[in-house]
Design a protein around this motif. Structure first.
Motif: not given
Length: 466
Positions: A281-299
């Motif tokens: 899978i293009p690595p950008v999809f993994g990076m976008m999933m990683g942004l979700a990690y930060l968003q949940f921690f921000g929550f």
């Protein structure tokens, strides 16, 4: 409307050529046409404005974005008159998809870096180095080594700025130390970024294109080390003796969650690499999933912030909310000028490739000169022009080369920018940060030494990977 009449008149004059395009339905070589010459002229003017960004106070994204639009408008008008607009549409969609992958990948990486900056992670590192009381030579090597080690993860531009802040903090009154250390940091950051897909835009483009696998870049580790160590070893003998006086004993404390965000960023990198290597899978999809990690921690931090304001979870002595964190404010602080600059470059170079100039260049460089000479020249050219459009042009040409040669052009494009202060984003940024102390001509004085490291790294690459 005179300009429109002029354009229509030019197309009428070349109606025979347009008919041939319509008949064949294929992309034509327009390199020797008025359209090709006009497009080259537009790109040249735009890039001159980019080079003089500091003098003109004109953001570099503006001229290249305009150039990209003008080039594709000319192409679209020509092919529409020829009855083949679908060719232009397909080409633009292809180039825009390449940009979109790069855009979202970098946006996530920049967001994480900004989050770590906001939490004080890099400030704490800087203050620790300042407080240790190291000598000038020790600081020279420590800032260089840290730039080399951090840049494969945090990117060479951010790393160079962090290390430069250390040098400026401890080097007050020692302009020579600041100058030499800045040169060393630029070389180290560019060299460190050359053996990691996350270290430089050029390596990222090569990895996302699927030319080299993630682990394949590590073959450039030894050549990159040589590229950094050779000039650093020679420059150290010109450093002043002694050690700087400590100007402050204050230490920046890392805010709550800072180290957790560092861990989440590393997990994001692992996710992107796994998506690409294991699932294709293009690595950008993994990076976008990683942004979700930060968003949940921000929550989570936001919930803690509410508790702090209600007096439920208040650390002793805390007068400011230690949990206050907003992911979207970190996204807003991304380098938007840089991201839009990439848009302009990718679309403009893509337009020149569609016209036929990249095939022409590929035939000369990789056909007549051969891949080794061409790839060495790519590095030298990247010191003058910028490695991003040069590498994108090479990837668009897609010459038939062995993995060793693809690694060579990745190395040279990455470290070649160190030859001049304007040859890399790290160098340009440090000229602004250490204005008057780190200069173009000050860097130019050490270009022969840096060139020695450049040649040595190529030799080591052939020795180890050839």
């Amino acid at each position: 409307m005179k300009w429109l009449a002029l354009i229509l008149g030019l197309f009428t004059a070349t109606s025979g050529w347009a008919s041939s395009v319509e008949a064949s339905g294929t992309v034509q070589d327009l390199t020797v046409s008025w359209l090709g010459f006009t497009a080259i002229g537009i790109f040249f003017v735009a890039y001159v404005l980019v080079i003089f960004e500091e003098q003109l106070h004109l953001r570099k994204s503006k001229p290249v974005m305009l150039a990209a639009g003008l080039i594709w408008i000319l192409i679209a008008i020509y092919y529409s008159a020829a009855g083949s607009p679908q060719l232009v549409e397909a080409a633009i969609r292809h180039n825009f998809l390449e940009y979109a992958e790069l855009f979202f990948f970098l946006l996530v990486a920049m967001t994480y870096i900004n989050a770590m900056l906001e939490r004080g992670v890099f400030d704490a590192l800087r203050d620790w180095l300042v407080a240790k009381g190291f000598g000038y030579r020790q600081l020279f090597w420590m800032t260089g080594v840290l730039a080399f080690v951090i840049s494969p993860i945090a990117d060479n531009l951010t790393t160079a700025l962090i290390m430069c802040s250390v040098v400026l903090a401890v080097g007050k009154g020692q302009a020579k130390f600041v100058m030499l250390s800045c040169v060393n940091i630029v070389v180290a950051a560019n060299a460190g970024g050359a053996f990691s897909p996350f270290g430089d835009i050029t390596t990222l483009m090569v990895w996302q294109k699927g030319v080299i696998e993630f682990s394949g870049f590590f073959a450039l580790f030894l050549p990159s080390v040589v590229n950094f160590v050779v000039p650093a070893f020679i420059m150290q003998f010109s450093l002043p003796e002694g050690k700087p006086q400590s100007h402050s004993d204050e230490m920046t404390a890392i805010k709550f969650g800072g180290l957790i965000i560092v861990g989440l960023f590393l997990l994001t990198i692992v996710t992107a690499v796994s998506f690409h290597s294991l699932l294709h899978i293009p690595p950008v999809f993994g990076m976008m999933m990683g942004l979700a990690y930060l968003q949940f921690f921000g929550f989570y931090l936001r919930r803690k912030s509410v508790s702090w304001r209600n007096g439920i979870d208040a650390p002793p002595g805390a007068s400011v909310d230690p949990y206050n964190f907003d992911v979207f404010s970190r996204i807003a602080r991304a380098e938007w000028d840089t991201l839009f600059f990439f848009y302009g470059i990718i679309l403009a170079v893509g337009g020149l490739g569609f016209i036929g100039y990249l095939n022409l260049a590929s035939g000369f460089f990789y056909g007549d000169l051969g891949p080794t000479t061409a790839n060495v020249l790519v590095g030298i050219l990247s010191a003058i022009v910028d490695n991003i459009p040069v590498m994108f042009a090479v990837l668009t040409m897609n010459p038939v080369m062995s993995d060793m040669q693809w690694l060579l052009v990745t190395l040279t494009a990455g470290v070649g920018g160190s030859l001049l202060s304007v040859g890399s984003a790290a160098g340009v940024a440090l000229m602004g940060q250490a204005r008057g102390q780190y200069t173009f001509f000050g860097h130019l004085k050490w270009t022969p030494v840096i060139a020695l490291g450049y040649v040595a790294s190529i030799g080591v690459h052939f020795l180890v990977n050839g």
